[in-house]
Design an enzyme around this catalytic site. Structure first.
Site, short mmCIF file in Angstrom:
data_model
loop_
_atom_site.label_atom_id
_atom_site.label_comp_id
_atom_site.label_asym_id
_atom_site.label_seq_id
_atom_site.Cartn_x
_atom_site.Cartn_y
_atom_site.Cartn_z
N LYS A 114 0.83 -1.20 0.00
CA LYS A 114 0.00 0.00 0.00
C LYS A 114 0.87 1.26 0.00
O LYS A 114 1.98 1.25 0.56
CB LYS A 114 -0.88 0.04 1.26
CG LYS A 114 -1.94 -1.03 1.38
CD LYS A 114 -2.66 -0.89 2.71
CE LYS A 114 -3.72 -1.96 2.90
NZ LYS A 114 -4.89 -1.73 2.04
N ASP B 169 -7.66 -2.85 10.50
CA ASP B 169 -8.08 -3.90 9.58
C ASP B 169 -8.55 -5.16 10.32
O ASP B 169 -8.97 -6.13 9.68
CB ASP B 169 -6.97 -4.24 8.59
CG ASP B 169 -7.51 -4.63 7.22
OD1 ASP B 169 -8.68 -4.30 6.93
OD2 ASP B 169 -6.77 -5.25 6.44
N ASP C 130 -3.09 -7.48 -1.68
CA ASP C 130 -3.75 -6.49 -0.82
C ASP C 130 -5.24 -6.79 -0.65
O ASP C 130 -5.95 -6.04 -0.01
CB ASP C 130 -3.55 -5.08 -1.37
CG ASP C 130 -3.91 -4.00 -0.36
OD1 ASP C 130 -3.92 -4.31 0.85
OD2 ASP C 130 -4.19 -2.86 -0.78
N ARG D 266 -10.48 -11.40 2.31
CA ARG D 266 -11.42 -12.41 1.81
C ARG D 266 -10.80 -13.80 1.79
O ARG D 266 -11.51 -14.80 1.84
CB ARG D 266 -11.93 -12.00 0.43
CG ARG D 266 -10.91 -12.01 -0.66
CD ARG D 266 -11.34 -11.20 -1.87
NE ARG D 266 -11.30 -9.77 -1.60
CZ ARG D 266 -11.66 -8.83 -2.48
NH1 ARG D 266 -12.10 -9.18 -3.68
NH2 ARG D 266 -11.60 -7.55 -2.17
#
Length: 462
Positions: free
Chosen positions: A241, A252, A311, A315
């Site tokens: 990032k 996060d 990134d 999921r």
């Protein structure tokens, strides 16, 4: 009782707070002492939303407080407008003498407005209390405030003090305090026990990845499983990032924090359900053994997954945890995750999208969210976008081709790992307040859990 409340039967004198709409201001002023009404008019008090006026009394004491609610029918009035009061009042004992609206939300707003994250600074001394109204369920309200505070504290704690092990310790304390049964799968044991995606995402960190798994409640009761994304820091991996995007990545693990907050509410209320909490806790770091774009991994479900971008790690860890949750007969699986920037582009930070095939659950949740001031918005699991996850070399790519519908395609990816449960809900939350609002300081935030608790409370009452 929380320190910023006094019991409803206290005999100590309390300064009255008159919460009033602009429409009802004249009537309220007429009912007050003439000098108080004259003071309000002299000060130009118009009962604008959030306006606070201290009415002086004898010996420099505050005789009363006028608190503006704005227009009676203003749809933009914050649910926790009363959260502005604690920062606006001097030390003392107060009571809500008049209030137009939901009194429970008003009192909860006061509580949320008292929150401070002071772990790393000298705490500010303030002695401010509100008399708990006798018509409010004090036990539930304190449970709600406690759960929100726990979520905020977890999300606000920086990653140097809250990694996978520390998040696991918080989950263990919660489970242990409520009589739950707790276990962890750590490090290389993730491969032995078939959680390859969780292991792949966390392998590059010196802090071992793990799967947190605890259960609570009667084994014969209806089963509800909560799955929370526990990425304690996300560098983006090899798709690193930029610094502006990495700055808030301590949050996060906001999905995991919110799942723990909801679990706390369920256990403290002793709802008649069998609760399971699953949290894949990892740090997405960079080293020689980091997973790479183009890698292909098996998943717990057996589907092979092509890595499109490191990134999009959340999921991946959720996929293994959801597959585990789906292996037993479950009434409801809920997963919560700070998953996509696309969700924020579409709906902003205040309005988390939720995804489900269950129309009844969606309707119940929307109604509950509106009633308790916990907003959310249902988004479609649009089947025609599923083809965007196609891979030429694996069963599925974990990101879509192109930049469209990022939150929807992320939800569609997760849906592949949930086939057997009666009902599934995915919440793509932000878990952060970027600009201060009444009752909501800048920082970590609980989202969707109070609405979910209302639904679960009605379905599985204690």
């Amino acid at each position: 009782m929380l320190s910023f409340f006094a019991p409803s039967d206290t005999t100590d004198p309390a300064c009255p707070i008159h919460a009033v709409t602009a429409d009802g201001l004249e009537e309220t002023l007429a009912a007050l002492d003439p000098e108080a009404g004259a003071w309000a008019k002299a000060c130009g008090f118009k009962a604008d939303a959030g306006a606070v006026l201290l009415v002086p009394g004898d010996e420099k004491a505050v005789a009363a407080v006028l608190f503006g609610l704005g227009k009676a029918d203003d749809p933009a009035r914050p649910a926790f407008l009363t959260g502005r009061l604690p920062a606006s009042l001097p030390d003392g004992l107060y009571r809500l003498a008049t209030f137009e609206g939901d009194l429970s939300l008003a009192v909860l707003g006061w509580a949320l407005g008292c929150y401070r994250f002071e772990r790393y600074v000298k705490p500010k001394e303030k002695s401010l209390r509100l008399v708990m109204p006798s018509t409010v369920d004090a036990k539930e309200l304190e449970s709600l405030a406690g759960a929100v505070f726990m979520v905020r504290d977890l999300v606000n704690t920086p990653a140097n003090d809250l990694g996978p092990a520390e998040l696991a310790a918080a989950a263990f304390r919660l489970a242990n305090d409520n009589g739950g049964h707790y276990r962890e799968v750590v490090g290389e044991d993730l491969l032995t026990e078939n959680y390859p995606l969780i292991h792949a995402v966390g392998a590059a960190s010196s802090r071992a990845p793990r799967l947190i798994d605890f259960t609570w409640g009667d084994e014969t009761a209806p089963k509800v499983t909560l799955v929370g994304k526990g990425v304690c820091f996300d560098t983006g991996g090899l798709n690193i990032k930029p610094d502006s995007s990495m700055l808030l990545m301590k949050k996060d693990m906001g999905g995991a924090a919110n799942v723990l907050g909801l679990a706390r509410l369920i256990m403290e209320a002793k709802l008649k359900l069998r609760l399971r909490v699953l949290i894949p806790a990892v740090e997405n770091s960079i080293s020689g053994n980091a997973f790479r774009p183009g890698d292909i991994f098996p998943s717990r479900k057996g589907l092979t997954v092509e890595i499109g971008n490191t990134d999009a790690e959340g999921r991946l860890v959720l996929a293994d945890a959801l597959a585990l949750a789906d292996e037993e007969e479950t009434d409801l699986i809920v997963d919560m995750a700070t998953l996509t920037g696309a969700a924020r582009v579409a709906l902003g930070p205040d309005l988390p999208p939720v995804y489900t095939h269950d129309d009844t659950l969606a309707a119940d949740l929307a109604s509950a969210g509106e009633s308790v001031g916990d907003p959310l918005w249902r988004m479609p699991l649009w089947a025609q976008y599923d083809k965007l996850l196609a891979s030429k070399v694996a069963d599925v790519n974990h990101i879509s081709s192109g930049g469209f519908a990022g939150s929807i395609t992320a939800a569609l990816f997760l849906a592949r790992f949930v086939e057997n449960t009666k009902s599934w809900l995915h919440a793509d939350i932000f878990a952060w307040v970027p600009a201060e609002k009444p009752g909501q300081p800048v920082g970590g935030e609980a989202q969707v859990i109070r609405a979910l608790f209302e639904v679960l409370k009605s379905r599985y009452p204690a």
